[in-house]
Design a protein around this motif. Structure first.
Motif, PDB file in Angstrom:
ATOM      1  N   LEU A  54       0.819  -1.204   0.000  1.00 27.38           N
ATOM      2  CA  LEU A  54       0.000   0.000   0.000  1.00 27.38           C
ATOM      3  C   LEU A  54       0.862   1.267   0.000  1.00 27.38           C
ATOM      4  CD1 LEU A  54      -2.893  -0.966   2.424  1.00 27.38           C
ATOM      5  CD2 LEU A  54      -2.940  -0.858  -0.069  1.00 27.38           C
ATOM      6  N   ALA A  55       1.994   1.226   0.679  1.00 25.87           N
ATOM      7  CA  ALA A  55       2.883   2.390   0.714  1.00 25.87           C
ATOM      8  C   ALA A  55       3.548   2.617  -0.640  1.00 25.87           C
ATOM      9  CB  ALA A  55       3.944   2.205   1.788  1.00 25.87           C
ATOM     10  N   ALA A  56       3.705   1.558  -1.432  1.00 18.87           N
ATOM     11  CA  ALA A  56       4.387   1.666  -2.720  1.00 18.87           C
ATOM     12  C   ALA A  56       3.439   1.952  -3.884  1.00 18.87           C
ATOM     13  CB  ALA A  56       5.159   0.384  -2.991  1.00 18.87           C
ATOM     14  N   LEU A  57       2.139   2.111  -3.619  1.00 15.20           N
ATOM     15  CA  LEU A  57       1.196   2.400  -4.703  1.00 15.20           C
ATOM     16  C   LEU A  57       1.532   3.718  -5.372  1.00 15.20           C
ATOM     17  CD1 LEU A  57      -2.236   1.382  -3.178  1.00 15.20           C
ATOM     18  CD2 LEU A  57      -0.959   0.199  -4.953  1.00 15.20           C
ATOM     19  N   ALA A  58       1.344   3.757  -6.694  1.00 11.57           N
ATOM     20  CA  ALA A  58       1.616   4.972  -7.450  1.00 11.57           C
ATOM     21  C   ALA A  58       0.553   5.135  -8.527  1.00 11.57           C
ATOM     22  CB  ALA A  58       3.006   4.907  -8.082  1.00 11.57           C
ATOM     23  N   LYS A  59       0.442   6.338  -9.030  1.00 10.37           N
ATOM     24  CA  LYS A  59      -0.501   6.644 -10.092  1.00 10.37           C
ATOM     25  C   LYS A  59      -0.130   5.814 -11.328  1.00 10.37           C
ATOM     26  CE  LYS A  59      -2.389  10.569 -12.577  1.00 10.37           C
ATOM     27  NZ  LYS A  59      -2.351  12.023 -12.755  1.00 10.37           N
ATOM     28  N   GLY A  60      -1.130   5.179 -11.948  1.00 15.84           N
ATOM     29  CA  GLY A  60      -0.894   4.360 -13.122  1.00 15.84           C
ATOM     30  C   GLY A  60      -0.768   2.871 -12.824  1.00 15.84           C
ATOM     31  N   ASP A  61      -0.677   2.483 -11.559  1.00 15.55           N
ATOM     32  CA  ASP A  61      -0.603   1.062 -11.201  1.00 15.55           C
ATOM     33  C   ASP A  61      -1.940   0.387 -11.483  1.00 15.55           C
ATOM     34  OD1 ASP A  61       2.007   1.202 -10.349  1.00 15.55           O
ATOM     35  OD2 ASP A  61       1.514   1.282  -8.207  1.00 15.55           O
ATOM     36  N   GLU A  62      -1.877  -0.825 -11.975  1.00 12.46           N
ATOM     37  CA  GLU A  62      -3.079  -1.630 -12.182  1.00 12.46           C
ATOM     38  C   GLU A  62      -3.285  -2.473 -10.927  1.00 12.46           C
ATOM     39  OE1 GLU A  62      -2.520  -3.752 -15.837  1.00 12.46           O
ATOM     40  OE2 GLU A  62      -2.514  -1.910 -17.017  1.00 12.46           O
ATOM     41  N   VAL A  63      -4.501  -2.414 -10.373  1.00 12.42           N
ATOM     42  CA  VAL A  63      -4.752  -3.040  -9.080  1.00 12.42           C
ATOM     43  C   VAL A  63      -6.012  -3.893  -9.115  1.00 12.42           C
ATOM     44  CG1 VAL A  63      -3.586  -1.243  -7.753  1.00 12.42           C
ATOM     45  CG2 VAL A  63      -6.011  -1.012  -8.243  1.00 12.42           C
TER      46      VAL A  63
END
Length: 110
Positions: A54-63
């Motif tokens: 969760l801390a490493a999430l960034a804009k553009g990541d597919e989840v």
């Protein structure tokens, strides 16, 4: 009352064997260690991995979310994320609702 219980049977019962307390304590210690290594420790490890993800999430990541929706992160804040699940359809979710980060290009192939 001697006709219900004979005197010989009543006197035959002895005191409980000594030393049973140590074996009980050892067995309880073994059980606590078992629960720690089989239940508590793996759960703590999974929780740590989830916090790191969760801390490493960034804009553009597919989840993938807990509800089974797949999407791309459009906006991210401290506690909420906006996920685009279809063209021009953006859903705002809590970060904890994200269960996995998918490899790039997963949504295009699905």
């Amino acid at each position: 009352m001697d006709f219900l219980i004979s005197s010989a049977h009543a006197q035959a019962a002895g005191a409980p064997a000594a030393g049973g307390g140590i074996s009980t304590l050892v067995m309880m210690g073994v059980m606590i260690a078992f629960f720690y290594f089989m239940l508590i420790r793996p759960q703590m490890k999974r929780a740590k991995e989830q916090r790191t993800m969760l801390a490493a999430l960034a804009k553009g990541d597919e989840v993938a979310t807990t509800t089974g929706m797949l999407g791309t992160i459009v906006e991210i804040s401290e506690t909420y994320t906006s996920v685009e699940v279809a063209p021009n359809v953006v859903v705002k979710l809590q970060k904890q609702a994200i269960t996995a980060v998918l490899p790039k290009g997963t949504l295009k192939s699905a």
